[in-house]
Design a protein around this motif. Structure first.
Motif, PDB file in Angstrom:
ATOM      1  N   SER E 106       0.836  -1.201   0.000  1.00  0.00           N
ATOM      2  CA  SER E 106       0.000   0.000   0.000  1.00  0.00           C
ATOM      3  C   SER E 106       0.870   1.251   0.000  1.00  0.00           C
ATOM      4  O   SER E 106       0.521   2.240  -0.630  1.00  0.00           O
ATOM      5  CB  SER E 106      -0.967  -0.019   1.191  1.00  0.00           C
ATOM      6  OG  SER E 106      -0.252  -0.235   2.359  1.00  0.00           O
ATOM      7  N   THR E 107       2.015   1.203   0.673  1.00  0.00           N
ATOM      8  CA  THR E 107       2.907   2.358   0.608  1.00  0.00           C
ATOM      9  C   THR E 107       3.332   2.606  -0.838  1.00  0.00           C
ATOM     10  O   THR E 107       3.315   3.737  -1.334  1.00  0.00           O
ATOM     11  CB  THR E 107       4.157   2.107   1.467  1.00  0.00           C
ATOM     12  OG1 THR E 107       3.789   1.414   2.642  1.00  0.00           O
ATOM     13  CG2 THR E 107       4.830   3.413   1.811  1.00  0.00           C
ATOM     14  N   LEU E 108       3.710   1.517  -1.496  1.00  0.00           N
ATOM     15  CA  LEU E 108       4.129   1.640  -2.888  1.00  0.00           C
ATOM     16  C   LEU E 108       3.028   2.242  -3.741  1.00  0.00           C
ATOM     17  O   LEU E 108       3.241   3.160  -4.533  1.00  0.00           O
ATOM     18  CB  LEU E 108       4.498   0.259  -3.439  1.00  0.00           C
ATOM     19  CG  LEU E 108       5.895  -0.250  -3.113  1.00  0.00           C
ATOM     20  CD1 LEU E 108       6.061  -1.663  -3.617  1.00  0.00           C
ATOM     21  CD2 LEU E 108       6.919   0.677  -3.736  1.00  0.00           C
ATOM     22  N   ILE E 109       1.800   1.702  -3.548  1.00  0.00           N
ATOM     23  CA  ILE E 109       0.692   2.140  -4.398  1.00  0.00           C
ATOM     24  C   ILE E 109       0.376   3.598  -4.141  1.00  0.00           C
ATOM     25  O   ILE E 109       0.230   4.397  -5.074  1.00  0.00           O
ATOM     26  CB  ILE E 109      -0.534   1.266  -4.138  1.00  0.00           C
ATOM     27  CG1 ILE E 109      -0.291  -0.128  -4.709  1.00  0.00           C
ATOM     28  CG2 ILE E 109      -1.773   1.874  -4.769  1.00  0.00           C
ATOM     29  CD1 ILE E 109      -1.277  -1.138  -4.252  1.00  0.00           C
ATOM     30  N   ILE E 110       0.312   3.963  -2.863  1.00  0.00           N
ATOM     31  CA  ILE E 110      -0.033   5.341  -2.542  1.00  0.00           C
ATOM     32  C   ILE E 110       1.034   6.272  -3.104  1.00  0.00           C
ATOM     33  O   ILE E 110       0.737   7.316  -3.697  1.00  0.00           O
ATOM     34  CB  ILE E 110      -0.188   5.525  -1.021  1.00  0.00           C
ATOM     35  CG1 ILE E 110      -1.412   4.758  -0.547  1.00  0.00           C
ATOM     36  CG2 ILE E 110      -0.321   6.996  -0.653  1.00  0.00           C
ATOM     37  CD1 ILE E 110      -1.536   4.652   0.938  1.00  0.00           C
ATOM     38  N   GLY E 111       2.272   5.828  -2.971  1.00  0.00           N
ATOM     39  CA  GLY E 111       3.339   6.646  -3.515  1.00  0.00           C
ATOM     40  C   GLY E 111       3.219   6.801  -5.015  1.00  0.00           C
ATOM     41  O   GLY E 111       3.336   7.913  -5.560  1.00  0.00           O
ATOM     42  N   ALA E 112       2.935   5.672  -5.670  1.00  0.00           N
ATOM     43  CA  ALA E 112       2.874   5.697  -7.129  1.00  0.00           C
ATOM     44  C   ALA E 112       1.732   6.572  -7.608  1.00  0.00           C
ATOM     45  O   ALA E 112       1.869   7.379  -8.531  1.00  0.00           O
ATOM     46  CB  ALA E 112       2.722   4.288  -7.658  1.00  0.00           C
TER      47      ALA E 112
END
Lengths: 393, 179, 368, 103, 212
Positions: E106-112
């Motif tokens: 989720s960190t990755l997705i939110i960042g992306a």
């Protein structure tokens, strides 16, 4: 799964619709657990209060145990407290579908013991009534067996005919189910005026409607699929448990007391005995339907033979059978009905033992149901024709 | 249920509800003996109580409103009758059909027969006869329907055994009076 | 759901809805809901009354007579009675599952009514995937049956539920294949589109305008049989076969919950019949290729005066009731099959036959 | 609508499925958890289909999702059959008990 | 937030909570029922993502067939109840692994998404493919995978039948051994009608005329 004792058996239900949890308790070593399903005593399929406990593996019956006695009313004991004329009103109620045939047996037994001469006309009328009664009985089973297989209409058709016949018999006897028309030495009263004409007419009506059953029920593909090859009964098994009537005749044994040991005037007319081949449900039903047809043939012969004359002999104020015993067997609609009548010379029987056809016929069920599927078990249950009161007495 | 047996409903609602119950008597036939045959005869074409809304296709007690006990009740069978009656959902009605279930009938002196089904469950209508004619059952059903139309469910739930109907108790049985 | 609704209306091309005359957005939606609910609650009652009466006539009886004129309010009386009945839940039952199971069976049956066209412009929703949607919704009902059978904690219920599950899953296959065959023939999955294509469909090479029932009589038979099995109607009523399983998965249900199951069955009869009418019997057309009186433009399919609309609805309902009549007839005439015979019929007869039908129709479609 | 929602939901479903696969010992529950994970993948595929191919004609994401649905159906058929066989032979459907092949 | 968002959030919450209940439920049948709810919720998510066809496939295949199959299987087998029977002792590990993965992803997705790496397109504006497009795509570019999938399904069908019915068939010799091992051999005495309803061979030697 042989060792059932290692598992806790689920308490069998006594009635449908109760909330029994399907807990698969038991030994964890066994992959499946038998389910014990109690069919009856108030199950839609058992027409009455018959109960049969089935041990099921999936839908396959592993063991079937009939449980009888829910309709035990103590006929044999009650008969010891009724005099010989009162017994008639009692015994016609044990097989409630064949009231006349039941009382006929007792009347014959009493007459045999008292060595009475029964007038010819009474004997012919008795045969007529007995055959009508046989048709009444069989029509009921035509309807109920189809109902058990899921067809609702034959029941309505069968009762249309039954109502016609009951109307006819009521005109002579005053009863719709329990006629109480016999008495030792003959009949209570003569037939009413125009009865024979009416009887001929009803017999023609029933005969013209009979093809409906052959087409609608016997000829139906689904019916055949549900009954052919289901519950085949070998003749030796049938004979060993004492099955009679359509159940025995379906196995190919043409046993019928009217032919093998004629009583009344059955010796003077042609009685055809339909037989089956495999003894399966289809054959049992086939025999049942054909017995309606043969009964109609007999009725037509009786119409031609009916003599004039008295229908009863004068009875003493108190009918007392002399000391002794006798056994009379008659062909009841469901099979052979036997009465063992023992008298000590008093006004009531000392002992009246019944040998009822239904009791013997249901003895075939554990044999027939083992290994059958649950729907087939129902098909078998319906095809071994029985009346619960006739089993339990 | 729950509310209806405690509150007196307003008249129009009561009328509609009673009307619904009156014409939808799904019938569980406790066919025990001879009378069961006459019960079936009453359901089939000639007598046909289905036209009165008495539907005999309730296979189990859970869907039934009317229990017709027809035939001899033995002591061995009595617990099953009791149990089936208790499995039926309220409001439920009972017709005792035939002498045996009324009082023991011809087996009044038998050692194994229960002398009347009213010993174990409350009965609304007694239909006498051995066996009673189908017309008698129709008569009983109509008497029951009349009572349902005018009854108050609250009173009924309060006293179930109050004042049962006995056909032919004060007048001769009106045969063929079914409309 | 919202997205799909708006999406569906944008994708459907030329169909004119009955409700388009009203301005605004809320009114049509409410009207549509009322219409769907009315159809859902009234038509099954009509079907049930028809069943009572037809069965009665076929059995030399009269059916219900006393409740209302000619007994027409019999099912209303049943409904009034059911809401008064005590709501029993067996003590061993799984309370929640037991309570919501009838709803799970009922709601999909209700949702099917959303897409059924009852007349020219008389439908709640013309969905590009209407046929597929109807089949998907029907397939969900089986969950409710299984839940009810399991949660009742009754042996008869459990066996009934299992039988129903096996039967419903099995017969979905021929049902869907037969329906897809029609979609192939019509070239669309929209139910309105299928009706439309039947108005112009001509038998190969003859120029005679016919409905799909003529080229697809096999498919129609398969669909009819499979529909009866899906509905657990006799002769396929093993899940509730009274002589074996008392009342199958419904054994323990009382009052309003039982009524919901019954309503599901009768609504299913109506929706299955309506699907058959749409797929095979030309929807609301009186005769193939002949516009209804009062419907002139557009091949007489959509541009209708109120008379035409009323006539169209009447014709659809008459056709539906004719099919219901056939189902009742089967119930009156046939005994019940056995469970293994039922599966045998499905897997050995219906599925190969429907696949062959699909192949033949596809080839014919490509060749002609 | 932002693509964040579907993607996060897919992630959450996938992780829940993962939890189920690890923490459950009943074979049917493990199959159920695998279904959850497959569904998460499907959501992802559809979201990215909408995100990356907004034009109507390209349907790659949908096709992948459809194929996954088909494969999942096949997997369930075979998987449940294996579970039944296991149940029949070992009277248990605990995955921890299936250790015949373990050395 | 548009109406679209609200609907998505509702459906998503339903789906997620049903999924959590699926993996934590103590009752097997309840777990399967919650799975059905989850699957229906995923169908709802597909709807909000304008994938109508996929949503219906989801309903038909997953809810109408897969969930039913699960329930069916559970009812056929013995369904144990209780956490001990259903869960093993690795719950802590499971929570750690799945929770860690969730945080990571989720960190990755939110960042992306926040950085715009996924483009500016919003998923709701997409009209979604028409059914014709799907059909054409299936039988044009995707025809090979489609055929492979059909072969797979066929293989799975055959495999499932073979696996699930070791004692099937009227004769199956090799099945006999298994059956004895398991100890649930159906009784072999008595006339057992064959599954197709035909009667087994009878030993009826009696004549048709009266025998008494």
């Amino acid at each position: 799964m042989s060792d059932l004792d290692t598992k806790e058996r689920i308490q069998p239900a006594t009635a449908p619709g109760e909330g029994i949890a399907v807990q698969f308790v038991g030994d964890a070593d066994f992959p499946t657990q038998d389910m014990s399903v109690s069919i009856g005593p108030a199950h839609p399929a058992t027409h009455g209060v018959f109960r049969i406990v089935l041990e099921l593996d999936g839908e396959r019956v592993k063991q079937a145990t009939p449980v009888v006695g829910y309709m035990h009313r103590g006929f044999e004991k009650l008969a010891e407290h009724r005099d010989f004329r009162q017994i008639m009103a009692l015994v016609n109620r044990h097989d409630w579908l064949s009231g006349f045939s039941n009382e006929l047996g007792v009347a014959l037994a009493v007459e045999q013991m008292m060595e009475m001469e029964v007038p010819d006309r009474a004997q012919w009328i008795r045969m007529l009534m007995a055959e009508w009664n046989r048709i009444l009985n069989h029509l009921m089973f035509v309807g109920s067996y189809a109902l058990e297989l899921g067809a609702i209409t034959p029941m309505f058709y069968a009762f249309r005919e039954r109502d016609d016949i009951q109307h006819l018999l009521e005109s002579a006897t005053g009863g719709r189910l329990h006629f109480t028309y016999n008495q030792p030495g003959g009949l209570k009263i003569d037939l009413p005026k125009g009865f024979l004409k009416e009887s001929v007419q009803v017999s023609q009506t029933v005969r013209t409607r009979l093809p409906d059953y052959f087409d609608l029920v016997l000829g139906n593909e689904i019916f055949q699929g549900r009954t052919k090859g289901v519950g085949p009964l070998p003749p030796d098994v049938a004979l060993s448990v004492g099955a009679t009537g359509p159940t025995l005749q379906a196995t190919g044994v043409a046993e019928d007391s009217r032919v093998t040991e004629p009583y009344l005037k059955y010796g003077e007319i042609d009685v055809e005995v339909p037989v089956g081949e495999n003894g399966d449900s289809f054959d049992r039903f086939y025999c049942l339907l054909h017995r309606i047809r043969t009964s109609l043939d007999i009725i037509d012969q009786i119409h031609d033979h009916m003599p004039a004359g008295p229908v009863n002999t004068k009875l003493p104020k108190m009918v007392k059978a002399p000391e002794g015993a006798t056994y009379v067997r008659t062909e009841n609609p469901l099979g052979q009905l036997g009465y063992w009548l023992e008298s000590d010379g008093g006004r009531t029987p000392w002992r009246l033992k019944m040998r009822t056809p239904s009791f013997s016929n249901v003895q075939t069920m554990p044999y027939l149901m083992e290994g059958a599927l649950l729907p087939d078990a129902i098909s078998i249950l319906g095809s071994v024709f029985f009346v619960v009161g006739d089993i339990d007495r | 249920m729950g509310l209806m047996d405690q509150v007196e409903l307003p008249q129009p609602v009561k009328y509609v509800f009673n009307w619904g119950r009156k014409y939808s008597l799904w019938c569980f036939n406790f066919g025990l003996a001879c009378c069961a045959i006459e019960f079936i005869a009453a359901s089939t074409s000639r007598h046909d109580f289905i036209r009165h809304g008495v539907i005999p296709f309730a296979h189990g007690p859970r869907q039934a409103d009317l229990l017709v006990v027809s035939g001899t009740l033995t002591d061995k069978m009595a617990p099953a009758v009791k149990r089936l009656y208790e499995e039926m959902p309220e409001p439920k009605y009972v017709i005792s059909f035939g002498s045996c279930s009324n009082c023991g009938g011809p087996y009044w002196d038998s050692y194994s027969v229960t002398k009347g089904v009213d010993q174990i469950i409350p009965v609304d209508v007694y239909v006498p006869g051995c066996p009673p004619r189908p017309e008698a059952l129709l008569d009983g059903i109509i008497a029951l329907q009349d009572r349902i139309q005018n009854e108050s469910l609250k009173d009924r739930m309060a006293d179930r055994r109050k004042d049962p109907i006995t056909l032919g108790a004060d007048a001769p049985l009106a045969l063929g009076s079914s409309s | 759901m919202m997205a799909s609704l708006t999406h569906a209306t944008t994708t459907v091309a030329q169909t004119v809805s009955l409700f388009d005359g009203f301005d605004g957005f809320v009114l049509p939606v409410i009207l549509k809901l009322v219409f769907v609910l009315a159809a859902f609650f009234v038509l099954p009652l009509v079907g049930g009354y028809l069943e009572h009466k037809v069965m009665g006539r076929m059995q030399h009886r009269r059916g219900p007579v006393e409740a209302g004129p000619f007994g027409s309010l019999q099912l209303v009386a049943d409904g009034i009675k059911f809401i008064q009945k005590e709501d029993l839940i067996p003590s061993a039952a799984d309370r929640w599952v037991f309570a919501i199971a009838p709803g799970v069976a009922l709601v999909p049956a209700m949702l099917v009514f959303l897409v059924i066209p009852f007349g020219p412009g008389v439908f709640a929703l013309d969905f590009e995937l209407g046929l597929f949607y109807a089949l998907a919704a029907i397939s969900v009902s089986v969950l409710g049956v299984l839940m009810g059978g399991w949660a009742s904690a009754n042996k008869f219920s459990l066996i009934g539920g299992l039988r129903a599950g096996a039967q419903l899953v099995a017969y979905e296959l021929p049902l869907i294949i037969a329906a897809i065959t029609v979609a192939v023939q019509a070239g669309t999955l929209s139910l309105v589109g299928i009706v439309e294509s039947q108005a112009t469909f001509q038998l190969f090479g003859t120029g005679i305008n016919v409905w799909f029932v003529f080229p697809q009589i096999v498919g129609f038979a398969i669909f009819f049989v499979a529909a009866m099995a899906e509905l657990s109607r006799p002769p396929f009523d093993m899940p509730i076969g009274d002589s074996e399983l008392v009342f199958g998965y419904m054994t323990e249900y009382t009052g309003i919950k039982y009524a919901m199951y019954m309503l599901t069955e009768y609504a299913g009869m109506i929706s299955m019949s309506a699907l058959m009418v749409v797929l095979y019997l030309g929807g609301w057309q009186l005769l193939p290729g002949v516009p209804l009186p009062g419907c002139e433009a557009g091949g007489g399919l959509f541009d209708c005066s109120p008379t035409g609309i009323a006539l169209g609805v009447a014709i659809t309902i008459a056709k539906i009731m004719a099919l219901v009549f056939l189902m009742v007839w089967a119930r009156v005439a046939y005994p019940r099959l056995r469970e293994d015979q039922l599966q045998r019929v499905c897997w050995l007869v219906l599925v190969p036959l429907s696949l062959a039908n699909l192949a033949v129709v596809t080839i014919a479609k490509v060749v002609f | 609508m932002s693509p964040l929602g579907p993607l996060l939901l897919a992630t959450l479903l996938f992780c829940i499925g993962l939890y189920g696969v690890i923490a459950r010992r009943n074979a049917v529950l493990v199959l159920i958890s695998i279904e959850l994970m497959l569904n998460a993948v499907n959501i992802n595929l559809v979201a990215f289909q909408n995100l990356l191919f907004p034009d109507e004609v390209a349907v790659s994401g949908l096709m992948f999702a459809l194929f996954i649905t088909g494969v999942a159906a096949a997997e369930i058929g075979v998987g449940l059959a294996i579970v039944f066989n296991m149940f029949r032979n070992r009277a248990s459907i605990d995955v921890d008990d299936v250790d015949l092949m373990r050395w | 937030m548009t109406g679209h968002d609200v609907i998505f959030v509702l459906v998503g919450l339903l789906t997620a909570s049903a999924a959590i209940l699926t993996v934590t439920s103590k009752n097997l049948v309840h777990a399967a029922l919650f799975l059905a709810v989850t699957l229906a919720g995923v169908a709802g998510v597909f709807l909000t993502l304008a994938a109508d066809f996929l949503a219906l496939v989801q309903l038909l295949v997953y809810v109408g067939a897969v969930a039913v199959l699960f329930l069916f299987g559970l009812m056929l087998t013995r369904a144990p109840i209780g956490r001990e029977a259903l869960d093993n002792q690795k719950r802590g590990l499971a929570i750690a692994v799945s929770g860690g993965l969730f945080v990571l992803l989720s960190t990755l997705i939110i960042g992306a998404v926040g950085s715009g790496a996924l483009g500016e397109t919003s998923v709701a504006e997409v009209a979604g493919p028409r059914i014709e497009d799907i059909g054409i795509a299936t039988f044009a570019e995707w025809v090979l995978p489609f055929e492979v999938l059909s072969m797979l399904l066929l293989a799975a069908l055959i495999g499932a039948i073979v696996l699930a019915r070791p004692e099937s068939g009227e004769s199956g010799e090799e099945a006999e051994v298994t059956r004895i091992e398991m100890g649930d051999a159906p009784s072999s005495e008595g006339p057992q009608p064959l599954p197709d309803g035909s009667a087994p061979e009878l030993t009826s030697g009696q004549g048709t005329e009266g025998s008494s």
